[in-house]
Write a protein that holds these residues in place. Structure first.
Motif, mmCIF file in Angstrom:
data_model
loop_
_atom_site.group_PDB
_atom_site.id
_atom_site.type_symbol
_atom_site.label_atom_id
_atom_site.label_comp_id
_atom_site.label_asym_id
_atom_site.label_seq_id
_atom_site.Cartn_x
_atom_site.Cartn_y
_atom_site.Cartn_z
ATOM 1 N N GLU A 1 -18.931 64.976 105.353
ATOM 2 C CA GLU A 1 -18.961 64.132 104.170
ATOM 3 C C GLU A 1 -20.227 64.437 103.364
ATOM 4 N N PRO A 28 -16.923 57.150 99.307
ATOM 5 C CA PRO A 28 -16.311 58.012 100.342
ATOM 6 C C PRO A 28 -15.044 58.719 99.854
ATOM 7 N N SER A 32 -14.625 62.732 99.495
ATOM 8 C CA SER A 32 -13.514 63.468 100.098
ATOM 9 C C SER A 32 -12.818 64.340 99.057
#
Length: 128
Positions: A1, A28, A32
């Motif tokens: 990440e 997040p 991604s």
């Protein structure tokens, strides 16, 4: 990440008009998406490099990969950026390695110092 601070910075740059804010729970997901985009472009750039019989991906391979993936407008901007970076790199003076010259020791002194270090290493190795 990817690091959240980097993702937040990229998003804030893309949304510079300030009308839309980015919720921290979106980071997040955005991370991604960015990671998948990089994988997509890198994979296509690898194919382009292999087709050109090259073992290292060059900026031109990345630009061609973007074009192949339908990001022609972005590819033109990236090509301009890559050219600017190349020109800046050419203008930057190269650092000369002058450790031996700057040591202030003669070649005989340097050779004696090297021989002493080799002898010390040999003595340590013999102790085992």
């Amino acid at each position: 990440e990817l690091p959240k601070s980097g993702v937040k910075y990229i998003l804030s740059e893309a949304l510079s008009d300030g009308i839309v804010a980015v919720n921290s729970s979106s980071l997040p997901v955005a991370s991604s998406c960015m990671k998948e985009f990089v994988h997509l472009v890198a994979g296509e750039a690898q194919v382009v490099a292999e087709t050109a019989k090259k073992s290292t991906i060059q900026p031109t391979h990345l630009v061609q990969a973007l074009k192949n993936l339908g990001f022609g407008d972005m590819a033109d901007e990236i090509a301009t950026f890559a050219d600017q970076e190349l020109e800046a790199k050419k203008k930057k003076p190269k650092r000369k390695k002058k450790r031996l010259e700057d040591s202030g020791l003669s070649m005989a002194d340097l050779e004696a110092k090297q021989a002493a270090l080799f002898a010390k290493a040999a003595k340590k190795t013999a102790a085992f």
